[in-house]
Design an enzyme around this catalytic site. Structure first.
Site, PDB file in Angstrom:
ATOM      1  N   ASP A 317       0.911  -1.147   0.068  1.00  0.00           N
ATOM      2  CA  ASP A 317      -0.120  -0.022  -0.102  1.00  0.00           C
ATOM      3  C   ASP A 317       0.819   1.270   0.057  1.00  0.00           C
ATOM      4  O   ASP A 317       1.792   1.512   1.121  1.00  0.00           O
ATOM      5  CB  ASP A 317      -0.907   0.097   1.247  1.00  0.00           C
ATOM      6  CG  ASP A 317      -2.019   0.788   1.178  1.00  0.00           C
ATOM      7  OD1 ASP A 317      -1.964   2.141   0.475  1.00  0.00           O
ATOM      8  OD2 ASP A 317      -3.218   0.750   1.760  1.00  0.00           O
ATOM      9  N   ARG A 319      -0.129   4.201  -0.243  1.00  0.00           N
ATOM     10  CA  ARG A 319      -1.089   5.605  -0.211  1.00  0.00           C
ATOM     11  C   ARG A 319      -0.537   6.491   0.969  1.00  0.00           C
ATOM     12  O   ARG A 319       0.026   5.968   1.985  1.00  0.00           O
ATOM     13  CB  ARG A 319      -2.603   5.239   0.195  1.00  0.00           C
ATOM     14  CG  ARG A 319      -3.208   4.731  -1.050  1.00  0.00           C
ATOM     15  CD  ARG A 319      -4.636   4.436  -0.669  1.00  0.00           C
ATOM     16  NE  ARG A 319      -4.774   3.074  -0.151  1.00  0.00           N
ATOM     17  CZ  ARG A 319      -5.814   2.583   0.587  1.00  0.00           C
ATOM     18  NH1 ARG A 319      -6.817   2.879  -0.094  1.00  0.00           N
ATOM     19  NH2 ARG A 319      -5.547   1.427   1.060  1.00  0.00           N
TER      20      ARG A 319
END
Length: 385
Positions: A317, A319
């Site tokens: 991930d 983000r």
């Protein structure tokens, strides 16, 4: 006590000048076009610079230009993710990236380097050559390729201080510091400013306003969808939603993004208290749409959604959550009720000073195509289904 968003934002104000942010933003565009950029890193007080082209858009002309820069002692190197190196039969250390240098530059060309970098291709053998650790400048160059939403693989040659100055003058190339690249996302998010808003009646929430925020370097806009008129003296119901072209717009059944977005709009409207959807430009958990499609191709070969991202050379991930915190701060909200199943979103917001007063479950049934995807998020990413 959780630090207020305003205080947190002030304490973590960007240390990177706006001029450096603009330079990184320009370099992202250059990298996507297959242009050379110059990256400088420092280790133990010593500067080390490289000329860089991203492996994905590398043309033969670009490779020839790099070769013209290189010396007899420093041939071009291709920097690859560790997982790609292992798939090529190299038992490397646990460094995230490693560099391959061909023993004979005549054995490689742009097309061959593109094949080596592409994790969707199976290669019979590599040219003769050696593997080495990457430098700080090369690590920053990989970060720049990720910002450009390209495959995280770059072709580099080391350059001296004199070469750097000559290249800047003769070829008008951009020079970037590794610190500016590595700190870009947080620093850029800190400069977000509202640039437009309009009333946009939605199918399940007719009283809705969309507010657009843009960073000072001209990067991608993030959106706040404000439904009704949420009070600022109590926790506001929100959802952080990363854009998903396939799920949000064309109804892909491989994920649950579309139902989550439309369900959040409906739930906020039905609450009677209003709320906000923060629509973040972080497709594919931050790897971009093209790389997400590559990850889908890997999933069709048996990888799960997290391993597919890592096979491409990304974190599971990628983000960041400062943009969401900054938008909330500017709209005057410090405490939220968060519609999510992802505990990382709670941690991400709280790390930037947002008080998460409550996690509101946000689940939807599987559809026959996404059971494995949802099970992976539960078993490996810790989603709270």
């Amino acid at each position: 006590m959780t630090q207020s968003i305003a205080a947190k934002a002030q304490n973590d104000s960007p240390s990177i000048p706006t001029t450096d942010l603009v330079t990184v933003s320009r370099a992202v565009a250059d990298l996507r076009r297959g242009e050379i950029v110059l990256v400088q890193g420092h280790m133990d007080g010593v500067a080390h610079s490289v000329a860089v082209i991203a492996a994905e858009p590398l043309s033969q002309n670009g490779f020839d230009r790099l070769c013209a820069i290189s010396t007899e002692n420093d041939s071009p190197a291709i920097v690859l993710p560790r997982v790609r190196a292992k798939s090529l039969g190299v038992a490397c250390k646990e460094d995230a990236f490693i560099a391959f240098v061909s023993g004979n530059v005549d054995d490689i060309d742009a097309a061959r380097l593109g094949e080596i970098a592409n994790p969707l291709l199976d290669l019979d053998q590599l040219p003769d050559g050696d593997w080495r650790s990457v430098t700080m400048a090369e690590s920053a160059a990989i970060r720049l390729a990720k910002l450009a939403r390209l495959l995280p693989a770059v072709v580099t040659v080391p350059i001296t201080a004199d070469q750097l100055e000559n290249l800047v003058r003769a070829q008008n190339l951009l020079v970037l510091q590794s610190d500016s690249i590595n700190g870009y996302e947080d620093a850029s998010a800190a400069t977000l400013r509202e640039v437009s808003q309009a009333r946009v009646p939605l199918e399940d929430a007719e009283n809705a306003t969309v507010i657009a925020f843009r960073p000072e370097d001209g990067g991608q806009e993030h959106l706040a969808i404000v439904i009704d008129e949420p009070a600022k003296d109590q926790p506001v119901l929100i959802r952080l939603h990363s854009e998903c072209f396939t799920g949000d717009l064309i109804g892909s059944l491989r994920c649950d993004c579309g139902p989550q977005l439309r369900g959040a709009i409906s739930e906020i409207a039905k609450s009677g208290q209003g709320g906000i959807i923060l629509y973040l430009r972080q497709e594919g958990r931050g790897i971009g749409l093209v790389n997400k499609l590559r990850a889908y191709a890997l999933q069709d070969r048996g990888f799960d959604t997290l391993d597919a991202n890592e096979e491409l050379g990304f974190d599971a991930d990628e983000r960041v959550y400062r943009p969401a915190a900054e938008m909330l701060r500017q709209m005057g909200f410090e405490s939220v009720r968060l519609l999510t199943n992802n505990p990382e979103k709670l941690k991400g917001l709280e790390s930037w000073g947002v008080t998460v007063a409550e996690r509101v479950p946000h689940t939807f049934p599987s559809n026959g195509h996404n059971e494995f995807y949802l099970q992976t998020k539960k078993d490996r990413a810790g989603h709270l289904f």
